[in-house]
Each structure stands twice: as C-alpha cells, then as structure tokens.
Design an enzyme around this catalytic site. Structure first.
Site, short mmCIF file in Angstrom:
data_model
loop_
_atom_site.label_atom_id
_atom_site.label_comp_id
_atom_site.label_asym_id
_atom_site.label_seq_id
_atom_site.Cartn_x
_atom_site.Cartn_y
_atom_site.Cartn_z
N ASP A 158 35.20 43.34 34.88
CA ASP A 158 36.47 44.05 35.02
C ASP A 158 36.47 44.79 36.34
O ASP A 158 35.56 45.58 36.63
CB ASP A 158 36.67 45.04 33.87
CG ASP A 158 36.93 44.36 32.54
OD1 ASP A 158 36.91 43.11 32.51
OD2 ASP A 158 37.16 45.07 31.55
N ASP A 203 46.68 40.48 23.75
CA ASP A 203 46.03 41.74 23.41
C ASP A 203 46.82 42.37 22.27
O ASP A 203 48.05 42.46 22.35
CB ASP A 203 46.00 42.68 24.61
CG ASP A 203 45.35 42.04 25.83
OD1 ASP A 203 44.43 41.23 25.64
OD2 ASP A 203 45.75 42.36 26.96
#
EC number: 5.3.1.16
Length: 245
Positions: free
Chosen positions: A8, A129
């Site tokens: 990330d 998500d």
C-alpha cells in the site's frame, strides 16, 4: 489458491492502514521497490499494489513508486486506487502492470468495467470493499446502499478476471478474514474471488483454502507479513502443499 502480498503506497512509502483510515497508518518501508523485490524473493507469484493517495483523490498519485516497483520485479503486479477512466487504465497497463483494479468507479460507473474488459481482456479486476455486506467507495470513506453480491453480479458476463473482496471492518486489524461473507460472495458468482482484509495467520490461510472450492482463488495479506505474524514463504508453501482441513 495463491497468497498475494500487498504493498500500500502513501506519499511514496509502503504503509498499512487500520480499517482504511488514512490518519491511522504505519510506515513499513520508504523503499517500496526494495520491498516488492523482497516479496518476490520469498516466492510471491503476484503483487497487489494500492495507491492510497489515488484512492482518496480519484487520480493517480504514486506513479514514481509504482514505476520503480515494476522495474524491480519480474513477477506480475496488479494495482488499484484512483483508477476512474480508460485513459488511466491504458497508461498503467502500458507501464507494465499485468492487471488493474477498478473499485469506486465499478459502483458508480459499471459501464467503465464493461468497456475496459472489452478493450483489455483478462486484465481487469473489480475491487469490492464492503462493511456489513454493503459496498464502500471513495477510499472506504462512503458507504453505499448496494450489497457486495448485487454489485458483483453486474459483472458476471463481461470478462472480469477476478473480484477482490475486502471486508473493511477486518482490514489491518489482524482478526481474521470474514469467511462467511467471502464464501457467500464466491458462491453467488462464477467470477474468481480473491479474499482480502484480516488475513493474519497461517490458520486464516488454511480456512480460506477450505473454501477454495466455492471459488476463492487467492488471499491478499498485508499487515501480517510486515509484522511477522505470517511468514510469506511458509504461507506460500502451505498453499502449494494443499489444505489438510
């Protein structure tokens, strides 16, 4: 099933967030390309890259770090975060990424996914998500009124390579993935599902391997491989041996 290490990116660094909160981040490396190489050397077959700044801004933000990673590795990499149009998809694929992940735009503009799949067959992944089964967008900042299963079904016949399902209440919390929701999604569609969020032990990997027959083909792990809770090489070896569950 394969184990996919996550990198990330925030402000050029390799970080992990807790539950998607940008102000709850831990920097694990200031050299993402070096980190990517480390995961490749541990046996990774695919890397999962996320442009966190891009996810919140809606435009690519960590291009230099992404380019450096692609140059450093020889294995495939997929990227999500801030990908909202065909031009961005084309630009990223031309850099050498194997696949791109469409998240927020998949919910807001499903036609983009269909067009991208036609133009770049086999190279488009949809990122879903969810929190309590409902889709979250805009870097998880906004909860919608559509369920993860209903959104996934929209892409059933357009050639999506995989769906990455992240339970954001589990992400970065080291509490194990949401097996029930992951299995329910995988069973509801024919698209392969990659589990994400909360994968924090070899037992979690085994539990996901036990539902592989439902259509769960991969597990993304982030924080656990940075803290040492999971040894990536051991996790990969486990999936290659097969589950004794």
């Amino acid at each position: 099933m394969i184990v996919i290490p996550a990198i990330d990116l925030k402000e050029g660094n390799c970080v992990r967030l807790e539950q998607g909160e940008m102000n709850r981040d831990t920097v694990f490396s200031d050299n993402p390309a070096e980190q990517a190489l480390k995961w490749q050397e541990a046996g990774a077959e695919l890397l999962h890259l996320v442009d966190l700044d891009g996810a919140f801004a809606g435009i690519p933000k960590n291009k230099a770090a992404i380019e450096a990673i692609i140059k450093a590795i020889t294995i495939p990499a997929q990227l999500g975060g801030g990908i909202r149009d065909i031009a961005t998809i084309e630009a990223y694929l031309s850099l050498g990424l194997s696949r791109v992940i469409i998240g927020t735009a998949a919910q807001r503009n499903p036609e983009l996914v269909i067009e991208a799949c036609q133009k770049f067959p086999g190279r488009i992944v949809v990122g879903i998500d969810a929190k309590n089964g409902m889709v979250a967008v805009q870097g998880w900042a906004e909860l919608t009124d559509i369920s993860a299963v209903d959104l996934a079904k929209k892409f059933e016949d357009c050639g999506v390579a995989a769906i990455i399902y992240t339970d954001i209440s589990r992400d970065g919390m080291m509490g194990g993935p949401n097996l029930e929701a992951t299995r329910a999604l995988a069973e509801a569609i024919s698209i392969p599902v990659i589990a994400s969020g909360g994968v924090s032990s070899l037992k979690d990997i085994e539990n996901l391997m036990a539902i592989e027959a439902s259509g769960v083909t991969g597990a993304i792990t982030g924080k656990a491989i940075y803290t040492g809770a999971i040894n990536l090489r051991e996790a990969i070896d486990l999936t290659k041996r097969g589950c004794q569950c």
